[in-house]
Design an enzyme around this catalytic site. Structure first.
Site, mmCIF file in Angstrom:
data_model
loop_
_atom_site.group_PDB
_atom_site.id
_atom_site.type_symbol
_atom_site.label_atom_id
_atom_site.label_comp_id
_atom_site.label_asym_id
_atom_site.label_seq_id
_atom_site.Cartn_x
_atom_site.Cartn_y
_atom_site.Cartn_z
ATOM 1 N N ASP A 135 0.535 -0.995 -0.300
ATOM 2 C CA ASP A 135 0.131 0.165 -0.169
ATOM 3 C C ASP A 135 0.676 1.022 0.263
ATOM 4 O OD1 ASP A 135 -2.300 1.255 -0.270
ATOM 5 O OD2 ASP A 135 -2.193 1.452 2.045
ATOM 6 N N HIS A 142 -2.639 14.449 0.674
ATOM 7 C CA HIS A 142 -3.425 12.626 2.292
ATOM 8 C C HIS A 142 -1.945 13.138 3.058
ATOM 9 C CE1 HIS A 142 -4.741 9.601 4.265
ATOM 10 N NE2 HIS A 142 -3.699 9.225 3.745
ATOM 11 N N ARG A 151 2.440 16.108 12.892
ATOM 12 C CA ARG A 151 3.868 16.558 13.673
ATOM 13 C C ARG A 151 3.024 18.765 12.918
ATOM 14 N NH1 ARG A 151 4.563 12.401 10.835
ATOM 15 N NH2 ARG A 151 4.217 13.527 9.108
ATOM 16 N N GLU A 207 -9.953 3.687 3.927
ATOM 17 C CA GLU A 207 -9.507 4.714 2.751
ATOM 18 C C GLU A 207 -10.094 4.952 1.719
ATOM 19 O OE1 GLU A 207 -5.119 4.027 3.828
ATOM 20 O OE2 GLU A 207 -5.138 5.526 5.604
ATOM 21 N N GLU A 209 -9.041 4.290 -1.853
ATOM 22 C CA GLU A 209 -7.511 4.129 -2.658
ATOM 23 C C GLU A 209 -8.198 3.715 -4.176
ATOM 24 O OE1 GLU A 209 -4.212 2.456 -0.841
ATOM 25 O OE2 GLU A 209 -5.304 3.290 1.524
ATOM 26 N N ASP A 241 -8.868 0.703 1.720
ATOM 27 C CA ASP A 241 -7.522 -0.111 3.290
ATOM 28 C C ASP A 241 -8.278 0.453 4.038
ATOM 29 O OD1 ASP A 241 -5.542 -0.474 4.349
ATOM 30 O OD2 ASP A 241 -4.761 1.520 3.807
ATOM 31 N N TYR A 252 2.205 2.648 15.854
ATOM 32 C CA TYR A 252 3.394 2.368 14.037
ATOM 33 C C TYR A 252 4.687 2.495 14.474
ATOM 34 C CZ TYR A 252 3.170 7.447 13.687
ATOM 35 O OH TYR A 252 3.301 8.753 13.426
ATOM 36 N N LYS A 261 -4.241 -2.216 10.298
ATOM 37 C CA LYS A 261 -4.401 -2.220 8.980
ATOM 38 C C LYS A 261 -4.901 -3.094 7.969
ATOM 39 C CE LYS A 261 -3.415 2.099 7.365
ATOM 40 N NZ LYS A 261 -4.466 2.950 6.303
HETATM 41 MN MN MN Z 1 -4.200 3.009 2.586
#
Ligand code: MN
Length: 432
Positions: A135, A142, A151, A207, A209, A241, A252, A261
């Site tokens: 992916d 995005h 951040r 998501e 996609e 996704d 993560y 995921k």
């Molecule tokens: Mn994705």
């Protein structure tokens, strides 16, 4: 890149009347492949091609073909699309021409009527044996939005404009449109808490996609050059996704997504071929003057001139309340694949730059497709839960609730071309 030919002629019409309706996703100019069976039959899947609201059994259609087209149609005799995918451009193109000839007005309708199944009577299956799934993260918008949320001072990481970023994901949890998705449980660390807890995901997200199916693979140790990359792409689908943002946030760093995921991916059942997309090619994203220069292996004139694909994607939500009231799904986001920072060819080339081998049926996810003001994820729509939005029938949302159905659609329009659609990618959220 595939050239236009007579199969793209917008004047072509089919003897399957429903294919000629202007709003049909599946006119004779599209001819996407899928795997289907009679609903409830439990039969193995058969390869079919969508035409209007019907499906033509390609194996039966082979009897009406001859020569190379018949040979190519016989690659569809198995229970997946992998054999056809591995055969390459020549076989794909001759089969498309053959199917177009059979299905157009004046074709052998009497001989083929018995090879049609109404889509309403069919059950669609995952069309390929998807060996590997990676992916990507190809939308600059995005990536910038997700970066701003995590951040605020330093949204875009320094590697982003130098190479297409991806993570290696899973293919085992793929489901075709219509397969419900159970809310995952996992370890999360609530804001301000001293220690993590194990609980149902409270920030379930989608998501939106594009999925890219690999055709012929490459040998290990043999990277795919950018101008050869599209010969290794068979076609596309709509991909959801699914993402558990609270699980993802805690796990993560440093190795990337895992439990957040791996519980589900949903795909639209029809694979729209690269050849069908030929009328909708666009220049690649125009990089800003002060963006770093592309390294030579990720740059070519052909990619710059026509590496983009103008596919419009939409995501809608239908809550349980809305369905009970007969209220249509609400549009939450709409964006365009042509605005992705990296092209499909660049994703293929980057994936193999190390010598990594791709195999027929592998799937590459594009990454969330977001525009400046319309987003392909609720992470962005709700700005990480800080902005609510309201559905018809009174549901306030930041992330998904049980009973919500997420519907994604894709379609292509261009001057001088017949509109084609990718079909639907739909799934309901079940309680954990
Ligand atoms: Mn994705």
């Amino acid at each position: 890149m595939t050239n236009l030919n007579e199969t793209h002629d917008p004047a072509l019409a089919s003897w399957v009347e429903s294919a000629n309706a202007p709003e049909s996703d599946f006119p004779i100019q599209n001819l996407p492949y899928g795997l289907y069976r009679e609903a409830g039959s439990g039969d193995p899947g058969r390869v079919g091609v969508a035409i209007g609201d019907q499906i033509l059994d390609v194996t039966t259609a082979a009897a009406e073909m001859s020569g190379a087209a018949k040979d190519a149609a016989e690659l569809c005799n198995g229970e997946t699309l992998n054999e056809l995918m591995s055969a390459g451009n020549g076989a794909w193109s001759v089969l498309r021409a053959g199917l177009s000839g059979l299905l157009r007005e004046g074709g052998p309708a009497d001989a083929l009527l018995g090879a049609l199944t109404a889509q309403a009577d069919a059950e669609m299956l995952v069309p390929a044996n998807i060996g590997d799934f990676s992916d990507f993260w190809a939308s600059l918008t995005h990536a910038t939005n997700a970066g701003k949320i995590n951040r605020p001072d330093n949204p875009l990481l320094p590697n982003y404009k130098h190479l297409p970023i991806a993570y290696h994901a899973r293919s085992s949890s793929f489901g075709v449109s219509g397969t419900a998705v159970r809310r995952p449980e996992g370890q999360v660390k609530p804001p301000g808490a001293d220690s993590p807890v194990f609980k149902p995901c409270a920030r379930l997200d989608y998501e939106m996609e594009l999925g890219l199916y690999i055709g012929p693979g490459n040998d290990i140790g043999s990277p795919i050059a950018l101008d050869d990359a599209e010969e290794h792409l068979f076609g596309v689908c709509v991909l959801n996704d699914w993402s558990a943002r609270d699980i993802q946030a805690w796990e993560y760093v440093p190795l990337g997504p895992f439990q957040g995921k791996n519980f589900a991916n949903t795909i639209s059942p029809w694979v729209v071929t690269m050849e069908a997309l030929a009328p909708f090619r666009t220049p690649a994203y125009e990089r800003a003057a002060d963006d770093p220069a592309l390294m030579p292996y990720l740059a070519s004139d052909a990619n710059a001139a026509a590496g983009g694909i103008d596919i419009k994607l939409e995501v809608l939500i239908s809550s349980a309340k809305m369905r009970a009231a007969g209220t249509p799904p609400a549009l939450i986001g709409a964006s365009r694949f042509k605005d992705m920072y990296w092209t499909a060819a660049q994703l293929v080339t980057q994936h193999t730059a190390s010598g990594c081998n791709l195999r027929p049926g592998d799937l590459l996810g594009s990454g969330t497709v977001s525009d400046e003001d319309s987003f392909g994820s609720l992470l962005e729509t709700s700005w990480a839960g800080s902005r609510t939005f309201t559905l018809p029938c009174g549901g306030e949302r930041t992330f998904l609730e049980d009973g919500d159905e997420v519907i994604m659609r894709g379609y292509c329009e261009a001057d001088g071309a017949r509109r084609i659609g990718l079909g639907e990618c739909r799934a309901e959220v079940l309680p954990s």
